[in-house]
Design an enzyme around this catalytic site. Structure first.
Site, PDB file in Angstrom:
ATOM      1  N   GLU A   1     -25.656  63.073  12.789  1.00 57.20           N
ATOM      2  CA  GLU A   1     -25.389  61.694  12.400  1.00 57.20           C
ATOM      3  C   GLU A   1     -25.638  60.741  13.568  1.00 57.20           C
ATOM      4  OE1 GLU A   1     -21.324  61.756  10.893  1.00 57.20           O
ATOM      5  OE2 GLU A   1     -21.659  63.763  10.072  1.00 57.20           O
TER       6      GLU A   1
ATOM      7  N   GLU B   1     -19.380  53.904   5.985  1.00 51.71           N
ATOM      8  CA  GLU B   1     -18.177  54.711   5.772  1.00 51.71           C
ATOM      9  C   GLU B   1     -17.007  54.009   6.453  1.00 51.71           C
ATOM     10  OE1 GLU B   1     -16.354  59.124   7.015  1.00 51.71           O
ATOM     11  OE2 GLU B   1     -18.464  58.656   7.366  1.00 51.71           O
TER      12      GLU B   1
END
Length: 429
Positions: A233, A344
């Site tokens: 990520e 997120e």
């Protein structure tokens, strides 16, 4: 180097071993949070913390004080934290990937034109000091950084979700534990070897210290409902708990066991090998986008080296940051099965209601350019090591009254989407 200025109207701490308890006074001040904590910390725990910090804070060749309070240590590249990993004991640092993805156009002329300005996007560059050649910049961690986390084990890690169960059409990897998303994603049937996107940067407000807001690319393989999920990520995040402020920061993350024990943010554990001497992972990004004003964005590319199998991270138009060695992974040794792009947040429901922590700019997708946050030019890398625009994506948001996402396509931005939201509001409680 990494930012585009767009205005067009277009959609170490002293230990006290003689005392059994030490009173630690922690003050954090940021844009939206102002809190003070008094804690009793045993000298034994302080010693454990200091031993850990001595492991990850390597002896610097030179130290740079950033205007935002960060301390950046220039560490010899062969002494960086990555190489402490037991799987990397005999690892030879790869200076460059064997091959860059076809379609990654290097804009050398633009680099020359922008000259010295190209590095000004990270705050530690402001005083003009650079890390010497042969070193890598590492943001120094402090005792207070560790004390803000739940425990020493949790420091630098994403919280493991309570359950990794998911619907077949919902690829969110940590939807337990109050994590909420607004994401676009590819199907699970294809083999993927990388992804790229351009993401504009904001400074969303965070309601409570242990919540965060991030915007990132996920490269995924393995089982979502088991303990073997591999994830790479990268993106930007605001995390008061991790950094002690509310500034957006460039970050990386990896795990090979569904966030249980392996991996971490940035360079807070061994694993990610940095090769770049000008980019500090975890350092603050500036300037940021403004409402109906200039939009500043960063481009991130992650792809698998076709010969050696390491997963490289590229930034901007032609900058190599470093790589995740193939040895770290199980499923990603072969290829990825899914890519996700998006936002997120953590919703801890601290006061019994949905958090008011913002995602992206804090505006919903339908507010469009200049107000909503965006990802543009979504691309994937195929088995031929070629970049191509993503043609078929699905989108997901768990609670569209809190955060949402809307995708589209045109010739200038390719596949793109707007996303985000304010969190708590009359429809989201």
């Amino acid at each position: 180097m990494g930012f585009l200025d767009r205005k067009e109207k277009f959609p170490s701490f002293l230990l006290l071993p003689l005392l059994v308890l030490v009173l630690v006074f922690v003050t954090e001040v940021s844009c939206s949070l102002n809190y003070t904590k008094h804690r009793q910390v045993s000298s034994l725990r302080l010693e454990r913390i200091q031993r850990h910090l001595d492991k990850i804070n390597k002896p610097p060749v030179m130290t740079i004080q950033s205007p935002d309070g960060d301390i950046i240590d220039c560490v010899h590249k062969r002494k960086q934290p990555a190489l402490d990993h037991p799987l990397l004991k005999n690892h030879k640092i790869q200076r460059e990937p064997s091959e860059r993805p076809k379609g990654w156009k290097v804009k050398e002329e633009e680099e020359e034109v922008r000259g010295g300005e190209r590095d000004a996007w990270q705050m530690w560059h402001r005083n003009g000091t650079r890390c010497p050649k042969g070193t890598v910049p590492v943001r120094r961690s402090s005792v207070h950084d560790v004390l803000r986390s739940k425990s020493l084990f949790d420091f630098g890690k994403k919280q493991r979700s309570i359950s990794l169960n998911r619907r077949t059409d919902a690829p969110d990897v940590v939807s337990g534990n109050g994590h909420e998303h607004a994401i676009a994603y590819t199907g699970t049937s294809q083999e993927v070897y990388g992804a790229r996107a351009t993401i504009n940067v904001w400074d969303p407000s965070i309601q409570v210290v242990n919540e965060f807001s991030l915007s990132q690319i996920w490269i995924l393989s393995g089982s979502f409902d088991g303990s073997d999920l591999n994830s790479i990520e990268a993106g930007w995040q605001v995390s008061p708990e991790l950094y002690g402020d509310s500034r957006p920061r460039l970050f990386t993350y990896w795990t090979s066991d569904s966030y249980q024990a392996t991996g971490c943010y940035n360079l807070l554990c061994s694993g990610f090998v940095q090769t770049n001497s000008r980019i500090a992972i975890g350092a603050a990004i500036s300037p940021v986008s403004s409402l109906e004003g200039n939009q500043f964005d960063i481009t991130i590319l992650i792809w698998k080296d076709p010969k050696l199998g390491n997963w490289w991270m590229g930034f901007g138009d032609n900058t190599l940051v470093g790589y995740w060695p193939a040895e770290l992974f199980t499923h990603l040794v072969n290829h990825a099965t899914m890519v996700e792009w998006g936002g997120e947040v953590v919703n801890s429901r601290a006061d019994g209601r949905h958090t008011s922590t913002q995602m992206g700019s804090g505006h919903f997708a339908e507010d469009g350019f200049g107000k909503a946050s965006y990802f543009r030019n979504l691309e994937i890398v195929d088995s031929d090591n070629s970049l191509s625009s993503v043609q078929d994506i699905s989108i997901l948001a768990e609670n569209t009254n809190c955060y949402n996402i809307k995708s589209s396509y045109n010739t200038q931005w390719g596949t793109y989407f707007y996303y985000g939201g304010p969190g708590n509001n009359p429809k989201c409680s």
